[in-house]
Design a protein around this motif. Structure first.
Motif, PDB file in Angstrom:
ATOM      1  N   GLY A 284       0.865  -1.219  -0.008  1.00  0.00           N
ATOM      2  CA  GLY A 284       0.085  -0.038  -0.004  1.00  0.00           C
ATOM      3  C   GLY A 284       0.737   1.297   0.018  1.00  0.00           C
ATOM      4  O   GLY A 284       0.714   2.166  -0.524  1.00  0.00           O
TER       5      GLY A 284
ATOM      6  N   GLN B 193       0.364   2.528  -3.552  1.00  0.00           N
ATOM      7  CA  GLN B 193      -0.833   3.300  -3.800  1.00  0.00           C
ATOM      8  C   GLN B 193      -0.902   4.627  -3.308  1.00  0.00           C
ATOM      9  O   GLN B 193      -1.939   5.217  -2.823  1.00  0.00           O
ATOM     10  CB  GLN B 193      -1.804   2.415  -2.768  1.00  0.00           C
ATOM     11  CG  GLN B 193      -2.186   0.991  -3.087  1.00  0.00           C
ATOM     12  CD  GLN B 193      -2.830   0.996  -4.605  1.00  0.00           C
ATOM     13  OE1 GLN B 193      -3.878   1.462  -4.427  1.00  0.00           O
ATOM     14  NE2 GLN B 193      -2.261   0.194  -5.367  1.00  0.00           N
TER      15      GLN B 193
ATOM     16  N   PHE C  42      -7.675   3.726  -1.429  1.00  0.00           N
ATOM     17  CA  PHE C  42      -6.922   2.783  -0.506  1.00  0.00           C
ATOM     18  C   PHE C  42      -6.648   3.430   0.965  1.00  0.00           C
ATOM     19  O   PHE C  42      -7.130   2.910   2.097  1.00  0.00           O
ATOM     20  CB  PHE C  42      -5.380   2.560  -0.977  1.00  0.00           C
ATOM     21  CG  PHE C  42      -4.664   1.811  -0.057  1.00  0.00           C
ATOM     22  CD1 PHE C  42      -3.755   2.252   0.699  1.00  0.00           C
ATOM     23  CD2 PHE C  42      -4.651   0.433   0.275  1.00  0.00           C
ATOM     24  CE1 PHE C  42      -2.821   1.671   1.567  1.00  0.00           C
ATOM     25  CE2 PHE C  42      -3.863  -0.349   1.011  1.00  0.00           C
ATOM     26  CZ  PHE C  42      -2.996   0.351   1.730  1.00  0.00           C
TER      27      PHE C  42
ATOM     28  N   SER D 221      -9.028   2.785   4.433  1.00  0.00           N
ATOM     29  CA  SER D 221      -8.069   2.280   5.710  1.00  0.00           C
ATOM     30  C   SER D 221      -8.145   3.428   6.624  1.00  0.00           C
ATOM     31  O   SER D 221      -8.316   3.149   7.928  1.00  0.00           O
ATOM     32  CB  SER D 221      -6.496   2.147   5.026  1.00  0.00           C
ATOM     33  OG  SER D 221      -6.483   1.615   4.226  1.00  0.00           O
TER      34      SER D 221
ATOM     35  N   SER E 263     -11.476  -2.162  -1.997  1.00  0.00           N
ATOM     36  CA  SER E 263     -10.845  -3.320  -2.815  1.00  0.00           C
ATOM     37  C   SER E 263     -10.536  -4.361  -1.713  1.00  0.00           C
ATOM     38  O   SER E 263     -10.708  -4.369  -0.541  1.00  0.00           O
ATOM     39  CB  SER E 263      -9.501  -2.893  -3.582  1.00  0.00           C
ATOM     40  OG  SER E 263      -8.659  -2.196  -2.579  1.00  0.00           O
TER      41      SER E 263
ATOM     42  N   THR F  17      -8.159  -3.154   0.811  1.00  0.00           N
ATOM     43  CA  THR F  17      -8.704  -2.391   1.943  1.00  0.00           C
ATOM     44  C   THR F  17      -9.491  -3.183   2.786  1.00  0.00           C
ATOM     45  O   THR F  17      -9.914  -2.989   3.995  1.00  0.00           O
ATOM     46  CB  THR F  17      -9.516  -1.300   1.406  1.00  0.00           C
ATOM     47  OG1 THR F  17     -10.397  -1.530   0.526  1.00  0.00           O
ATOM     48  CG2 THR F  17      -8.580  -0.212   0.793  1.00  0.00           C
TER      49      THR F  17
END
Lengths: 261, 463, 453
Positions: free
Chosen positions: B61, B65, B71, B75, B401, B404
């Protein structure tokens, strides 16, 4: 319903032929119109002629210096003056502000008695007889163009001789504001109906536009492209006041051009 | 005639007595790790989730990301959700103590243990900082309506969150001292464990003076917990107060989220208490009286939540300022199903479901309602923030996704692990609370009626 | 049993003394408040003649003293309902002595509050246009306007408060009917609705009470929510806040609780009710004041912070004005509303002292009146395109004082006709509350009627 349409309806019901009233069938009704205004700030010289004309046309009481000092100045159009820069490079900007006749007016939903509402011509209409004076509309207007009759309006003789018979004289406790000279609109429309024709473009105008020496204020029917106001509204200098509030004002301002240094 | 045989007994002494000892044996510390059983597998699963989430976050991540708002957003809201409901649990426990509710004893410790989630927060704090920073950058940079416009320092947030957890730890520790004393007495002398408990029990003997001191400390900490909880949730709320239009904040955001946290804490308390009573094999731990009162509390909080939410919506709708209304409206029009889930979960289910005594007093009923509430609160966090990205990022980027979801699962695993690990070191159900309840609750006849009488200590503020 | 009858007689005598005997001090109070009321009424007539100009409002600030008073008195009116309804729901037995005087406080305050929307109108004589009645012009009021919600909410609350108050009065009217002669006897016979005190009648009374108790709570929450929305629904910076509804409800509860303290102390002293209104009553109400005060401060801080947070000039203007020209108001608010309660209420000795609590109650009310000024004036004075000010004139001040005069007048008048402590509720408390010995301890025990729901 417009006068013409109503007349036609009445005549039809009375069994009379429509054109006996002398009104042509192809005439546009008032609900087709939308009144708008353009104020070109590049032309405004800050002469306040519009204020004087408006006061004369609309029976606006002369409240006096003491009332103005108390924050009760009473004018339906005011020329705001902004200073830019420091002496000796000072520039004054003038901005006539009047009721913007908002398409999405914040003053309308808050009136508990429907004393102000939106009519089909795009005007924000004041019904003086209905106003109870809660003054919520005055608070909610972001342009602060609503004027309240704090005291009973009075005109000393002989000033009472110059009142406009087409315009109501309001009592104390009633809210009022610019109406885009609705009395002139109605008079012109009635005249046109009586003559059996449509309104000519630029046939009449508001008092402030009439009085403005440099013709900074232009008024007209936005829906009829023949009126001169529409050409001015397309000017790339255009902006509206307090656009982010989403009030959809009918008044378009044109930015003043700065002199090239 | 009231049966007063055990009314004035010292709860610490009751722990030893035969009547209660049998029911307490199941909470004894297990000497070693047993590699079978549901608890073991739950522990294993949660640990795997936590590690997997950590790996995903830091090794995938963070580098890959950086510019994907979805993301970071999901989170971030997952972390904030768990932060808020755990702090909410502690606050609920504190409120019950303050209100001197006679049914609070079984729920206090269970709720207080949630404050230990604060240790996990140390672990996720770096991630929280990074996620918050990325959200501000990604939101503010491309955004014209000025929503995410303050990337202020994390200092106040950390301070507020930290203080709230710290207060929870203090409350937990202080109210566990009698149980540490009991453990010290039960364990074989001079073992390492006994030594440990002797140190943390602070020479607890169960004397009357010590009890008075404990109650005073409890009173002070209750006040501290409530103030720090409100401050923590408010600061977090202000952090994401979210300009609902250029330069206009929704001022009710912070109180709304505070109430939401309380509601979530209440729901999670009900769930955890039920789970604990099953795990400890003490079916009478949480009775219908508890569910009844928790349910009534939930009705009140659900009504307040809806009231605040409605204020927010109505103010935006009536003002009709384009940007402000667009944001409010977008929440409903872009995600109509989610909006419905939120309102149903946080308002309809807890308020109207709990109005039926049968649902309110049954474990299954209240736990179902609690699950709906938690879902509603999680959706609330999603719905409040996603539309702020809407014009600049496609909605597909903001849908959770697999990564996450794994993050959320890892955080949930952290929460469950908190209880599983804590249960190995001290009773997650308050022994002295249980014994107090057992010894002081008597059924007596008053006229023709049979009445449950419980002798209470005077309220904390009269200590 | 005989003991109870004698006790009941004593209670009756104590609590009806105020109604059956008229002292000179009552007349002095009545005349005093009457004079103040007359002065206030004179000012109102002055306003009718000269227009709203007599107040000190300047464009763009269109709302001044009448609205400030309206919000303040509507807030005070929350007190009685809170004591009677909420405490009844929470089964707090200590409420019994003070329910009647606080319900009367609510009714009187509501009557005063309800007058102010009429006083504030520019054309007061057509205020009834806000009432939806069928007329030949086919005109109805605009329900999209928060002012209409206001009118509706006030009316509903007034009706329900009066019903609540009256239903609780019926048994006491019966007691008075049986102890008076002449025109009073006629009056009380009419008001007592042939009450005989049978079991069936009591059951019905309890049923009505229970329903009203539960129903009046959403009414009073919605009333102050709607008053808050008078401001919240506008687009004026500083007013367009989503927090206004709970903020106003909290403020109302705060000033209402403070008013309860004031009334408790004054009535206790005036009617020598020291045996009925005990230090513990002051203690409990003081705790309510403290809790609500903290909650109110939270909402106030949240409201002010939000606009500071935006850093936008349009939204900061009113805050700058508040901390600048209006800082005397802010200081008053902080001192009377936060500092004074904070330094007095944590101490039990002060909490149980009636006169200390009177001071705290007055202090809280001063603060909350100032808070209403802070909510109305600075925001309206700093509009987008125009700035104004608000300088209270003698009419503003007189109308405010006149409102207190009206309230005092109504309350004094009502105290002559109704006992200010509910006889039957107090006696009920004597019967259902007992003290039981458990081991060495004396334990207070209450037999409760079945909980609602």
């Amino acid at each position: 319903m417009a006068l013409k349409a109503r007349t036609q309806e009445y005549l039809k019901q009375a069994g009379k032929p429509a054109d006996q009233s002398g009104v042509a069938a192809s005439v546009r009704t008032s609900s087709d119109r939308k009144w708008g205004m353009v104020i070109d700030l590049d032309r405004c010289t800050g002469c306040h002629a519009c204020e004087a004309a408006c006061s004369a046309e609309n029976n606006i009481p002369v409240v006096g210096a003491e009332q103005c000092h108390k924050g009760h100045a009473h004018q339906w159009i005011r020329v705001e003056r902004y200073w830019e820069g420091n002496y000796p490079n000072v520039k004054a900007r003038f901005m006539p502000i009047l009721c913007q006749q908002c398409g999405n007016a914040p003053c309308e939903p808050v009136c508990p008695v429907y004393a102000t509402y939106h009519n089909p011509e795009g005007l924000n209409v004041m019904v003086y007889n209905r106003c109870v004076g809660t003054r919520y509309c005055g608070n909610n207007c972001p342009y602060e163009v609503r004027m309240f009759n704090w005291t009973e309006p009075a005109w000393e003789t002989p000033l009472d001789q110059q009142l406009n018979p087409d315009v109501t004289v309001r009592g104390k406790g009633v809210m009022e504001k610019c109406t885009f000279c609705v009395q002139r609109i109605r008079r012109a429309e009635e005249q046109a109906d009586a003559d059996g024709r449509d309104l000519e473009p630029d046939e009449f105008t508001t008092a402030c536009a009439q009085a403005c020496p440099p013709k900074a204020i232009v008024f007209g029917d936005v829906n009829d492209k023949r009126w001169s106001v529409n050409k001015k509204r397309e000017d790339p200098r255009r902006f509206t006041l307090l656009e982010e509030l989403g009030t959809e004002p009918s008044v378009v301002y044109l930015k003043a051009l700065d002199d090239e240094a | 005639m009231l049966d007063t045989e055990h009314f004035f007994d010292n709860p610490s002494d009751i722990v030893e007595s035969d009547e209660v000892a049998s029911s307490l044996r199941t909470i004894m510390i297990r000497p070693g790790v047993r590699r079978r059983g549901l608890l073991f597998f739950t522990t294993l699963l949660c640990s795997v989730l936590v590690i997997a989430a950590g790996v995903v976050v830091w090794f995938w991540g963070y580098p890959a990301q950086r510019n994907n708002p979805g993301f970071w957003h999901f989170s971030l809201i997952s972390m904030l959700f768990w932060l808020s409901v755990t702090q909410g649990m502690v606050a609920v426990s504190a409120i019950l103590r303050l209100a001197h509710a006679s049914w609070r004893y079984m729920l206090n410790r269970v709720a207080d243990v949630a404050s230990l989630f604060g240790f996990w927060v140390f672990a996720i704090l770096p991630f929280l900082v990074v996620a918050r920073g990325r959200i501000y950058v990604l939101g503010a940079s491309a955004h014209s309506n000025n929503v995410w416009r303050t990337a202020g320092s994390m200092l106040f947030d950390s301070l507020a969150i930290g203080t709230a957890y710290l207060a929870g730890w203090m409350l937990l520790y202080l109210t566990s001292i009698p149980d540490f004393g009991a453990l010290r007495d039960k364990l074989p002398a001079d073992s390492k464990k006994q030594h440990f408990y002797r140190r943390i029990a602070l020479s607890w003997q169960g004397a009357a003076k010590q009890w008075r001191t404990l109650r005073l400390a409890e009173g002070v900490m209750v006040f501290g917990v409530i103030v720090s909880f409100v401050a923590s949730q408010t600061v977090q709320g202000w952090d994401f107060q979210l300009a609902s239009a250029r330069d206009w904040d929704s001022s009710i955001f912070a109180p709304l989220y505070t109430v939401g946290s309380l509601l979530g804490g209440l729901a999670l308390t009900a769930l955890v208490a039920t789970a604990t009573s099953h795990a400890a094999k003490l079916p009478n731990l949480v009775t219908s009286l508890h569910y009844d009162n928790l349910g009534r509390f939930m009705i009140g909080l659900g009504l307040v939540w809806f009231y605040f939410r409605w204020c927010d919506y109505l103010t935006a709708w009536y003002g009709n300022i384009p940007e402000e209304w667009a944001l409010q409206n977008n929440r409903v029009t872009a995600f109509p199903i989610l909006a419905a889930v939120m309102v149903i979960g946080c308002f309809v289910v807890p308020v109207f479901g709990n109005m039926f005594r049968a649902i309110r007093t049954s474990p299954v009923g209240l736990c179902t309602i609690s699950v709906c509430v938690l879902i509603g609160l999680a959706v609330q966090r999603f719905l409040d923030t996603v539309p702020t990205f809407a014009p600049n990022y496609p909605l597909s980027a903001l849908i959770p996704s697999a990564a996450t979801i794994l993050v959320f699962a890892g955080l949930s695993g952290m929460f469950v692990l908190t209880y599983l690990v804590a249960a190995r070191y001290f009773p997650v159900v308050s022994w002295w609370g249980l014994s107090k309840r057992l010894s002081r609750m008597h059924e007596s006849t008053l006229g023709n009626g049979s009445v449950d009488v419980m002798l209470e200590d005077p309220p904390i503020w009269e200590t | 049993m005989g003991d109870m009858t004698q006790k009941s007689e004593d209670i009756n005598k104590d609590l009806t003394r105020g109604v059956l005997q008229t002292t000179r001090s009552w007349w002095m109070c009545f005349l005093f408040f009457g004079t103040v009321l007359a002065w206030g009424t004179g000012c109102f007539v002055w306003q009718l003649v000269h227009g709203i100009d007599v107040y000190g409002m300047e464009r763009p600030n269109y709302w001044g003293a009448p609205i400030i008073n309206f919000v303040y008195w509507a807030g005070v009116a929350l007190s009685g309902t809170m004591i009677s309804a909420i405490l009844r729901l929470l089964h707090a037995g200590w409420r019994r002595s003070i329910t009647r005087m606080t319900e009367t406080l609510t009714v009187c305050a509501l009557l005063v509050a309800g007058l102010f929307p009429i006083i504030h109108l520019g054309r007061n004589w057509v205020f009834f246009w806000l009432v939806p009645y069928p007329n030949e012009r086919g005109l109805w009021p605009n329900y999209k306007s928060p002012l209409l919600w206001d009118a509706t909410a006030i009316s509903v609350y007034l009706v329900s408060s009066v019903l609540f108050w009256y239903s609780g009065l019926i048994p006491d009217f019966a007691v008075l009917r049986d102890r008076t002669t002449g025109w009073r006897h006629e009056l009380y016979s009419m008001l007592a609705l042939k009450w005989k005190g049978s079991d069936r009648e009591w059951k019905r009374l309890r049923g009505v009470s229970a329903i009203l108790t539960v129903m009046i709570i959403p009414v009073f929450v919605s009333l102050h929510t709607i008053v808050g929305w008078d401001f919240g629904m506008s687009i004026v910076p500083g007013w367009h806040e989503s927090i206004f509804a709970p903020y106003f409800v909290c403020g109302a509860l705060y000033s209402g609780a403070g008013a309860v303290l004031v009334i408790m102390c004054l009535v206790r002293r005036a009617y020598h009710l020291e045996k009925y209104i005990l230090p513990k009553h002051f203690d409990n109400v003081a705790k309510i004041v403290m809790t609500i005060g903290l909650l109110w401060f939270y909402f106030f801080a949240g409201d002010a912070w939000s606009d500071w947070f935006t850093e936008d000039p349009t939204h900061i203007n009113w805050l700058v004005y508040l901390f600048g020209g209006y800082k005397w108001a802010l200081i008053t608010l902080a001192f009377f509303g936060m500092l004074v309660p904070l330094v007095t209420l944590p101490f039990k000795r002060l909490r149980t002292s009636p006169w200390a609590m009177l001071a705290v109650g007055v202090s809280v009310n001063i603060a909350m009146f100032t808070e209403r000024i802070i909510v109305v004036v600075p925001e309206a004075s700093r509009s987008w395109l125009a700035w104004g000010d608000y300088t209270p004139t003698w009419v503003d001040v007189s109308i405010t004082i006149g409102a207190f005069g009206l309230f005092g007048f109504l309350y004094t008048l009502l105290s002559k006709f109704i006992p200010l402590v509910s006889l039957w509720e107090f006696k009920e408390g004597e019967v259902v509350d007992a003290v039981v010995t458990v081991g060495n301890a004396q334990v207070p025990v209450t037999v409760r009627e079945e909980a609602i729901g």
